[in-house]
Design an enzyme around this catalytic site. Structure first.
Site, PDB file in Angstrom:
ATOM      1  N   HIS A 105       0.813  -1.212   0.000  1.00  0.00           N
ATOM      2  CA  HIS A 105       0.000   0.000   0.000  1.00  0.00           C
ATOM      3  C   HIS A 105       0.851   1.269   0.000  1.00  0.00           C
ATOM      4  O   HIS A 105       1.917   1.328   0.599  1.00  0.00           O
ATOM      5  CB  HIS A 105      -0.942   0.002   1.211  1.00  0.00           C
ATOM      6  CG  HIS A 105      -0.233  -0.070   2.531  1.00  0.00           C
ATOM      7  ND1 HIS A 105       0.276   1.023   3.182  1.00  0.00           N
ATOM      8  CD2 HIS A 105       0.052  -1.138   3.323  1.00  0.00           C
ATOM      9  CE1 HIS A 105       0.834   0.649   4.325  1.00  0.00           C
ATOM     10  NE2 HIS A 105       0.717  -0.657   4.428  1.00  0.00           N
ATOM     11  N   ASP A 106       0.361   2.263  -0.722  1.00  0.00           N
ATOM     12  CA  ASP A 106       0.957   3.603  -0.770  1.00  0.00           C
ATOM     13  C   ASP A 106       2.329   3.639  -1.427  1.00  0.00           C
ATOM     14  O   ASP A 106       3.057   4.626  -1.276  1.00  0.00           O
ATOM     15  CB  ASP A 106       1.030   4.215   0.637  1.00  0.00           C
ATOM     16  CG  ASP A 106      -0.323   4.239   1.321  1.00  0.00           C
ATOM     17  OD1 ASP A 106      -1.223   4.925   0.815  1.00  0.00           O
ATOM     18  OD2 ASP A 106      -0.485   3.552   2.356  1.00  0.00           O
ATOM     19  N   GLY A 111       4.858  -1.299   2.498  1.00  0.00           N
ATOM     20  CA  GLY A 111       4.098  -0.083   2.303  1.00  0.00           C
ATOM     21  C   GLY A 111       4.970   1.159   2.269  1.00  0.00           C
ATOM     22  O   GLY A 111       6.056   1.205   2.842  1.00  0.00           O
TER      23      GLY A 111
END
Length: 250
Positions: free
Chosen positions: A113-114, A131
């Site tokens: 994520h991100d 992440g």
């Protein structure tokens, strides 16, 4: 199986048993292979190839995630091989996972994520990006390498196989080893990217000043800026290192 809310542009091909969820937009001539699954909100650009069993746009592997609306953005001409996983962003990380253009994600690689991935990345088999990892343009990561969360890897850097990246990797550099140590410059990558001999020579000088002198980092950067800072490839190197908050791989 295509959800009613999905958007399919002209020339999209979807293979047998693939699933395209609501909130997914697939750009022109994108190919989705058998058993691949794409959930939304996800925007996929033009001419991407998504192979069998790839999973894109699912919830992040973050215990703080509570289903808030976040997204995945993918550019053009990327290839996602078998069983690649790419997660949505999180609210705390900016809300978006973003992939540029012309990248290759080999089988079983993972983008957390991100993450922000630039253009032309080559991510080999079973590479794991935690992440909030940022990869600048044309980063190569070899098989079974991994990056700790919040790390940044500069443009044209090369990460050797089985390497664990735990700190920031400066542009043009090669890192290797279980704890990710500096191992020289990615000279082959710079040549393939079209950098001139003069540009590569200046990068070699920068490497010696910053990583091979006895100067403190601040002193080395000041010397490099005064001597070569007007050249674009060195200006980028300086800006990247100065903007790093996690510490530079030495």
């Amino acid at each position: 199986m295509v959800a009613p809310g999905a958007e399919l542009a002209e020339g999209v091909e979807i293979g047998p048993y693939a699933v395209v969820g609501a909130g997914v937009a697939l750009g022109e001539c994108t190919q989705v292979g058998a058993h691949a699954t794409i959930e939304g909100p996800t925007v996929v650009g033009k001419a991407n190839r998504i192979f069998a069993h790839a999973v894109l746009g699912f919830a992040p592997q973050d215990l703080k995630y509570r289903g808030e609306p976040t997204r995945l953005e993918i550019g053009d001409r990327n290839t996602f091989r078998e069983c690649v996983t790419v997660n949505l962003g999180t609210e705390g990380g900016g809300g978006v996972t973003r992939i540029g253009n012309g990248c290759l994600f080999m089988a079983y690689s993972h983008v957390g994520h991100d993450c922000i991935i630039g253009d032309g990345a080559i991510i080999a088999n079973s590479v794991a990006l935690a992440g909030h990892v940022t990869l600048e343009d044309h980063v190569h990561m070899s098989g079974l390498a991994a990056s700790h969360q919040f790390c940044r890897i500069g443009r044209l850097a090369f990460v050797s196989g089985l390497t664990g990246v735990g700190m920031v990797v400066a542009p043009y550099c090669t890192v290797t080893g279980a704890r990710g140590e500096l191992a020289g410059l990615n000279a082959v990558g710079m040549q393939r990217a079209g950098m001139t001999d003069e540009q590569i020579g200046r990068v070699k000088q920068a490497y010696k000043i910053v990583f091979r002198s006895n100067l403190a980092l601040a002193e080395a950067l000041a010397q490099l800026e005064s001597e070569l800072g007007t050249h674009p490839e060195i200006a980028h190197f300086l800006a990247f290192v100065k903007g790093s908050q996690r510490g530079i791989t030495r």
